[in-house]
Design a protein around this motif. Structure first.
Motif, short mmCIF file in Angstrom:
data_model
loop_
_atom_site.label_atom_id
_atom_site.label_comp_id
_atom_site.label_asym_id
_atom_site.label_seq_id
_atom_site.Cartn_x
_atom_site.Cartn_y
_atom_site.Cartn_z
N THR A 245 32.02 56.17 -19.31
CA THR A 245 32.58 54.95 -18.88
C THR A 245 31.55 55.07 -17.33
O THR A 245 31.25 53.80 -17.51
CB THR A 245 34.01 55.11 -18.46
OG1 THR A 245 34.86 55.20 -19.62
CG2 THR A 245 34.39 54.42 -17.91
N GLN A 246 31.31 55.71 -17.09
CA GLN A 246 30.42 55.69 -15.56
C GLN A 246 29.08 55.46 -16.44
O GLN A 246 28.44 54.99 -15.65
CB GLN A 246 30.11 57.08 -15.39
CG GLN A 246 32.07 57.66 -14.92
CD GLN A 246 31.69 57.30 -13.22
OE1 GLN A 246 31.06 56.46 -12.95
NE2 GLN A 246 32.91 58.15 -12.82
N LEU A 249 29.48 51.07 -16.30
CA LEU A 249 29.65 50.79 -14.92
C LEU A 249 28.33 50.77 -14.47
O LEU A 249 27.97 50.11 -13.79
CB LEU A 249 30.45 51.62 -14.43
CG LEU A 249 31.71 51.09 -14.98
CD1 LEU A 249 33.25 52.49 -14.35
CD2 LEU A 249 31.92 49.66 -14.92
N ARG A 250 27.39 51.52 -14.68
CA ARG A 250 26.10 52.04 -13.83
C ARG A 250 24.86 50.93 -14.56
O ARG A 250 24.25 50.51 -13.63
CB ARG A 250 25.43 53.70 -13.89
CG ARG A 250 24.19 53.91 -13.16
CD ARG A 250 24.39 53.37 -11.91
NE ARG A 250 23.13 53.73 -11.19
CZ ARG A 250 22.52 53.14 -10.26
NH1 ARG A 250 23.15 51.82 -9.26
NH2 ARG A 250 21.64 53.77 -9.70
N THR A 253 27.78 47.49 -17.01
CA THR A 253 29.33 47.04 -17.67
C THR A 253 29.96 46.42 -17.06
O THR A 253 30.51 46.77 -15.97
CB THR A 253 29.51 47.43 -19.44
OG1 THR A 253 28.57 48.13 -19.78
CG2 THR A 253 30.43 47.43 -19.37
N ALA A 254 30.67 45.17 -17.09
CA ALA A 254 31.76 45.02 -16.12
C ALA A 254 32.91 45.30 -16.66
O ALA A 254 33.24 45.65 -17.84
CB ALA A 254 31.54 43.02 -16.72
N PRO A 255 34.01 45.45 -15.73
CA PRO A 255 34.97 46.54 -16.30
C PRO A 255 36.21 46.07 -17.33
O PRO A 255 36.68 47.25 -18.01
CB PRO A 255 35.60 46.63 -14.75
CG PRO A 255 34.95 46.36 -13.30
CD PRO A 255 33.55 45.36 -14.26
N LEU A 258 34.97 47.20 -21.10
CA LEU A 258 34.67 48.59 -21.23
C LEU A 258 35.42 49.55 -22.68
O LEU A 258 36.84 48.69 -22.69
CB LEU A 258 35.25 49.57 -19.91
CG LEU A 258 34.14 49.42 -19.16
CD1 LEU A 258 35.16 49.93 -17.46
CD2 LEU A 258 33.04 50.53 -18.79
#
Length: 288
Positions: A245-246, A249-250, A253-255, A258
Motif C-alpha cells: 500500500t505504501q 501510494l509512493r 496510485t490514487a487512494p 488502492l
C-alpha cells in the motif's frame, strides 16, 4: 475476577479431548479479528512481540514492561483468552516470579517460561540451554508468583532441537514435577519423537514449529496435544500489505484505486463502531 473466565476457558482447552489451533495475535485489531473468526485462543509470541512493539528481530530486546503493556492492550480490546510467550522470564528465577505477576495483572490467560539461555551468550551463535536445575527453579518461581490460581503456567523446552529428544523428555519430566499446568515443546520433528514425549509425561502438550508430518489435528489430539501453533503468518501478511500500500501510494496510485483495503463493514466491526455509537448516544446525548 474479570480475567478468570478467560483463564478457565484456556484450562478447559488443556483438559479437553481435542487439539486446537490458536490465532496469532499481537495488537487490539488482530485479537478482535481472531475473536470474530471464532478462534478459541490467541497466542502472543515473543517474536511477534518484538516485531509489533520494536520492529526488531527475535533477539530478546523487548522488555517485560513492553510485553505486559501490549498484553494489557489486547486484554482491554477483547475477551479472547491469550497465551503469552514470556520467553525466559526476563532474567533469573526471581525475575520470572515478577514476570508472572505483571502478565497476570495485564490479563494474560496463561504464559510460557522456557529453558533457553537468553539473551544469547557472548561468542555463541548456537542456541544454548540453562541447566535443568535452573529450569526447575524458574518453574517453581513462576508458580509462586501466581496470585490467581486459574492463571495457566506452562513449562517450555527447546531441547529437542538444541540437545536431544532424550534431554527434552528429561527436562519435561522435571518441570512436570514442579506442578506446572502443561508442557510446551519446540523442535519436535517426527511422530516418533512426539509419541516418546507423550509416553513419558502426563500433562497436556503444546507444540510449536512442527513439520507437515505433525499437522493432522486428530493425531495430535491422540498424543495429548491440546494446542498446536501454526506460526505467525498474520503479522507477516500485514507487513506485506502495508508495504504494498505504501509503495503504491509512493508511486502515485490514487487512494481510491488502492487494492486490498478492508471494507467499511469490516473496519467498523473490528473497531466496534456500533458499540461506540451506542455509548455516545447514552453518555453524550448524541443521536444513534
Amino acid at each position: 475476577m474479570a480475567f478468570r473466565s478467560r483463564r478457565e476457558k484456556l484450562r478447559s482447552i488443556l483438559s479437553g479431548p481435542a487439539c486446537v489451533h490458536p490465532g496469532s495475535v499481537y495488537d487490539a485489531i488482530s485479537i478482535r479479528i481472531a475473536e470474530d473468526l471464532g478462534f478459541p485462543l490467541g497466542m502472543f509470541g515473543g517474536s511477534v512481540a518484538s516485531l509489533a512493539v520494536l520492529g526488531d528481530p527475535d533477539v530478546t530486546l523487548i522488555t517485560l514492561t513492553e510485553l505486559a503493556e501490549q498484553t494489557r492492550r489486547m486484554s482491554r480490546a477483547s475477551a479472547l483468552p491469550v497465551l503469552v510467550d514470556a520467553d525466559h522470564g526476563y532474567g533469573n528465577a526471581l525475575n520470572v516470579r515478577r514476570t508472572v505477576q505483571e502478565l497476570e495483572t495485564a490479563g494474560a490467560a496463561g504464559l510460557t517460561i522456557e529453558d533457553t539461555l537468553l539473551p544469547a551468550a557472548f561468542g555463541e551463535a548456537k542456541a544454548q540451554l540453562i541447566s535443568v536445575e535452573e529450569g526447575v527453579g524458574k518453574m517453581k518461581a513462576a508458580l509462586d508468583g501466581r496470585g490467581d490460581p486459574s492463571l495457566v503456567i506452562i513449562g517450555r523446552t527447546g531441547a529437542a532441537s538444541i540437545s536431544s529428544i532424550e534431554d527434552a523428555i528429561r527436562r519435561a519430566k522435571a518441570y512436570e514435577a514442579t506442578g506446572v499446568d502443561a508442557l510446551f515443546f519446540t523442535g519436535i520433528k517426527s511422530r516418533a519423537d512426539l509419541e516418546a514425549i507423550a509416553a513419558a509425561t502426563h500433562l497436556p502438550i503444546v507444540l510449536g514449529g512442527t513439520p507437515e508430518e505433525l499437522s493432522a489435528i486428530d493425531y495430535l489430539a491422540s498424543q495429548r496435544v491440546r494446542v498446536a501453533l501454526q506460526g505467525h503468518a498474520p503479522i507477516a501478511a500485514a507487513t506485506q500489505a502495508v508495504y504494498e500500500t505504501q509503495k503504491a501510494l509512493r508511486e502515485g496510485t490514487a487512494p481510491k484505486a488502492l487494492r486490498g483495503l478492508p471494507s467499511a463493514e469490516l473496519t467498523n466491526r473490528v473497531v466496534r463502531e456500533a458499540e461506540v455509537k451506542a455509548r455516545s448516544a447514552d453518555f453524550l446525548g448524541l443521536k444513534k
